[in-house]
Design a protein around this motif. Structure first.
Motif, PDB file in Angstrom:
ATOM      1  N   UNK A 146      34.158 -52.369  73.366  1.00  0.00           N
ATOM      2  CA  UNK A 146      33.623 -52.908  74.616  1.00  0.00           C
ATOM      3  C   UNK A 146      33.113 -54.332  74.414  1.00  0.00           C
ATOM      4  N   UNK A 147      32.585 -54.625  73.229  1.00  0.00           N
ATOM      5  CA  UNK A 147      32.223 -56.010  72.918  1.00  0.00           C
ATOM      6  C   UNK A 147      33.463 -56.908  72.971  1.00  0.00           C
ATOM      7  N   UNK A 148      34.566 -56.396  72.440  1.00  0.00           N
ATOM      8  CA  UNK A 148      35.811 -57.166  72.453  1.00  0.00           C
ATOM      9  C   UNK A 148      36.288 -57.408  73.878  1.00  0.00           C
ATOM     10  N   UNK A 149      36.144 -56.412  74.739  1.00  0.00           N
ATOM     11  CA  UNK A 149      36.528 -56.613  76.134  1.00  0.00           C
ATOM     12  C   UNK A 149      35.655 -57.676  76.794  1.00  0.00           C
ATOM     13  N   UNK A 150      34.398 -57.770  76.343  1.00  0.00           N
ATOM     14  CA  UNK A 150      33.504 -58.820  76.856  1.00  0.00           C
ATOM     15  C   UNK A 150      33.954 -60.192  76.358  1.00  0.00           C
ATOM     16  N   UNK A 151      34.342 -60.283  75.081  1.00  0.00           N
ATOM     17  CA  UNK A 151      34.878 -61.540  74.553  1.00  0.00           C
ATOM     18  C   UNK A 151      36.091 -61.967  75.371  1.00  0.00           C
ATOM     19  N   UNK A 152      36.973 -61.027  75.640  1.00  0.00           N
ATOM     20  CA  UNK A 152      38.193 -61.324  76.402  1.00  0.00           C
ATOM     21  C   UNK A 152      37.855 -61.830  77.794  1.00  0.00           C
ATOM     22  N   UNK A 153      36.852 -61.217  78.440  1.00  0.00           N
ATOM     23  CA  UNK A 153      36.472 -61.642  79.788  1.00  0.00           C
ATOM     24  C   UNK A 153      35.818 -63.015  79.788  1.00  0.00           C
ATOM     25  N   UNK A 154      35.020 -63.300  78.763  1.00  0.00           N
ATOM     26  CA  UNK A 154      34.318 -64.580  78.694  1.00  0.00           C
ATOM     27  C   UNK A 154      35.226 -65.719  78.246  1.00  0.00           C
ATOM     28  N   UNK A 155      36.252 -65.395  77.459  1.00  0.00           N
ATOM     29  CA  UNK A 155      37.114 -66.437  76.892  1.00  0.00           C
ATOM     30  C   UNK A 155      37.840 -67.249  77.957  1.00  0.00           C
ATOM     31  N   UNK A 156      38.124 -66.641  79.098  1.00  0.00           N
ATOM     32  CA  UNK A 156      38.837 -67.370  80.160  1.00  0.00           C
ATOM     33  C   UNK A 156      37.891 -68.282  80.940  1.00  0.00           C
ATOM     34  N   UNK A 157      36.641 -68.354  80.468  1.00  0.00           N
ATOM     35  CA  UNK A 157      35.611 -69.204  81.079  1.00  0.00           C
ATOM     36  C   UNK A 157      35.420 -68.903  82.567  1.00  0.00           C
ATOM     37  N   UNK A 158      35.042 -67.659  82.881  1.00  0.00           N
ATOM     38  CA  UNK A 158      34.847 -67.298  84.284  1.00  0.00           C
ATOM     39  C   UNK A 158      33.594 -67.942  84.858  1.00  0.00           C
ATOM     40  N   UNK A 159      33.630 -68.198  86.148  1.00  0.00           N
ATOM     41  CA  UNK A 159      32.437 -68.662  86.849  1.00  0.00           C
ATOM     42  C   UNK A 159      31.529 -67.485  87.179  1.00  0.00           C
ATOM     43  N   UNK A 160      32.151 -66.333  87.446  1.00  0.00           N
ATOM     44  CA  UNK A 160      31.437 -65.122  87.839  1.00  0.00           C
ATOM     45  C   UNK A 160      31.965 -63.968  86.998  1.00  0.00           C
ATOM     46  N   UNK A 161      31.055 -63.093  86.568  1.00  0.00           N
ATOM     47  CA  UNK A 161      31.432 -61.940  85.757  1.00  0.00           C
ATOM     48  C   UNK A 161      31.108 -60.660  86.517  1.00  0.00           C
ATOM     49  N   UNK A 162      32.134 -59.825  86.730  1.00  0.00           N
ATOM     50  CA  UNK A 162      31.970 -58.519  87.356  1.00  0.00           C
ATOM     51  C   UNK A 162      32.065 -57.444  86.279  1.00  0.00           C
ATOM     52  N   UNK A 163      31.128 -56.487  86.318  1.00  0.00           N
ATOM     53  CA  UNK A 163      31.089 -55.430  85.305  1.00  0.00           C
ATOM     54  C   UNK A 163      30.922 -54.088  86.008  1.00  0.00           C
ATOM     55  N   UNK A 164      31.918 -53.222  85.836  1.00  0.00           N
ATOM     56  CA  UNK A 164      31.943 -51.927  86.528  1.00  0.00           C
ATOM     57  C   UNK A 164      31.633 -50.815  85.540  1.00  0.00           C
ATOM     58  N   UNK A 165      30.356 -50.481  85.411  1.00  0.00           N
ATOM     59  CA  UNK A 165      29.865 -49.437  84.503  1.00  0.00           C
ATOM     60  C   UNK A 165      30.426 -49.591  83.086  1.00  0.00           C
ATOM     61  N   UNK A 166      30.301 -50.768  82.478  1.00  0.00           N
ATOM     62  CA  UNK A 166      30.952 -50.992  81.186  1.00  0.00           C
ATOM     63  C   UNK A 166      30.368 -50.194  80.025  1.00  0.00           C
ATOM     64  N   UNK A 167      29.135 -49.686  80.170  1.00  0.00           N
ATOM     65  CA  UNK A 167      28.503 -48.978  79.059  1.00  0.00           C
ATOM     66  C   UNK A 167      28.381 -47.472  79.311  1.00  0.00           C
ATOM     67  N   UNK A 168      28.964 -46.984  80.400  1.00  0.00           N
ATOM     68  CA  UNK A 168      28.759 -45.582  80.787  1.00  0.00           C
ATOM     69  C   UNK A 168      29.414 -44.600  79.817  1.00  0.00           C
ATOM     70  N   UNK A 169      30.436 -45.029  79.093  1.00  0.00           N
ATOM     71  CA  UNK A 169      31.114 -44.117  78.172  1.00  0.00           C
ATOM     72  C   UNK A 169      30.554 -44.154  76.759  1.00  0.00           C
ATOM     73  N   UNK A 170      29.455 -44.869  76.539  1.00  0.00           N
ATOM     74  CA  UNK A 170      28.887 -45.026  75.207  1.00  0.00           C
ATOM     75  C   UNK A 170      27.638 -44.178  75.045  1.00  0.00           C
ATOM     76  N   UNK A 171      27.313 -43.828  73.794  1.00  0.00           N
ATOM     77  CA  UNK A 171      26.050 -43.152  73.559  1.00  0.00           C
ATOM     78  C   UNK A 171      24.902 -44.115  73.871  1.00  0.00           C
ATOM     79  N   UNK A 172      23.739 -43.553  74.142  1.00  0.00           N
ATOM     80  CA  UNK A 172      22.624 -44.361  74.633  1.00  0.00           C
ATOM     81  C   UNK A 172      22.164 -45.412  73.630  1.00  0.00           C
ATOM     82  N   UNK A 173      22.191 -45.104  72.333  1.00  0.00           N
ATOM     83  CA  UNK A 173      21.762 -46.076  71.332  1.00  0.00           C
ATOM     84  C   UNK A 173      22.684 -47.291  71.333  1.00  0.00           C
ATOM     85  N   UNK A 174      24.001 -47.042  71.371  1.00  0.00           N
ATOM     86  CA  UNK A 174      24.966 -48.145  71.406  1.00  0.00           C
ATOM     87  C   UNK A 174      24.825 -48.927  72.701  1.00  0.00           C
TER      88      UNK A 174
END
Length: 260
Positions: A146-174
């Motif tokens: 999921x960190x890598x997916x964030x790198x991919x989203x940021x690399x295109x230099x977006x003006x706005x970032x949309x995130x649709x429950x990106x951490x819902x499939x992870x354990x709470x500590x992560x």
């Protein structure tokens, strides 16, 4: 927090979205300031993902007005700004390394190739993935993917970032670690962020403001007036979280009544 020279705020007025036999959004009005971190919280079926799909240009079948920095987006058209989008799953290409997954996104962007190396160095470093650039997705943990997916989203230099429950499939500590990492990146980049969640405490910890949706529109908006950086054990944050949670439960109960 740094700010871009352009205004990447969002203004939605009178937004209506209908599916056969159902009006999901009924005249919704929403304003998101340039550089603001806004969390969208609400029960399933209240229109959270539908709203992001409209704002990102993935769904052009709606009525109402959408503007980015004062520039209108025509229904069926593309946003006048660059959008980065994170989904619940990383959606990485399994046959490409971590770095090549980012290159794939860059190849479909307007970012000049001469800047790719510096951009990748920056975001791999910010997400702690510098040593994993040549790993394949199956070699990464869920949090790393999921960190890598964030790198991919940021690399295109977006003006706005949309995130649709990106951490819902992870354990709470992560998920907790990734929320802190996300806030560090947000402070570093000054991006405008819209973040969907079903987790009221996650919304409270992350957001400048929590917008609670119920079926058809906005039920309430709660400003989180707790100084940053925030601590998970902060009593003030817990009190705001209780208010957000109660509002969310009211919205969910209202949505359930509407179904019957």
């Amino acid at each position: 927090m740094s700010r871009e020279a352009t205004d990447n705020g969002i203004r939605v007025e009178g937004l209506i979205k209908e599916f056969p036999g159902q009006r999901v959004l009924d005249g919704l009005d929403l304003t998101v300031a340039d550089g603001e971190f806004v969390c969208l919280l609400g029960p399933s079926g209240c229109g959270k993902s539908t709203l992001l799909n409209i704002l990102s240009g993935l769904d052009g079948d709606y009525r109402g007005s959408v503007r980015f920095g004062g520039q209108p987006m025509a229904p069926g058209g593309k946003p006048p700004v660059t959008i980065g989008y994170l989904f619940q799953e990383p959606r990485l290409l399994p046959w490409l390394t971590a770095e090549r997954n980012v290159d794939f996104a860059l190849e479909n962007s307007r970012v000049p190739r001469a800047r790719w190396a510096a951009i990748k160095d920056r975001y791999f470093a910010l997400t702690g993935l510098q040593a994993f650039r040549h790993y394949y997705p199956h070699q990464l943990s869920g949090g790393m993917a999921q960190r890598l997916s964030l790198v991919r989203a940021l690399a295109i230099e977006p003006d706005v970032l949309f995130m649709d429950e990106p951490f819902s499939g992870l354990d709470e500590l992560t998920a907790r670690r990734l929320r802190v990492d996300l806030l560090d990146i947000w402070r570093e980049t000054g991006k405008t962020i819209l973040f969907i969640t079903h987790n009221s405490y996650e919304a409270t910890f992350l957001g400048d403001r929590v917008v609670v949706l119920s079926r058809g529109g906005i039920r309430d908006q709660i400003t989180v007036q707790v100084p940053r950086p925030r601590d998970y054990d902060d009593a003030a944050l817990f009190q705001v979280g209780k208010t957000v949670s109660a509002t969310f439960i009211d919205a969910a109960e209202a949505a359930e009544r509407d179904r019957h």
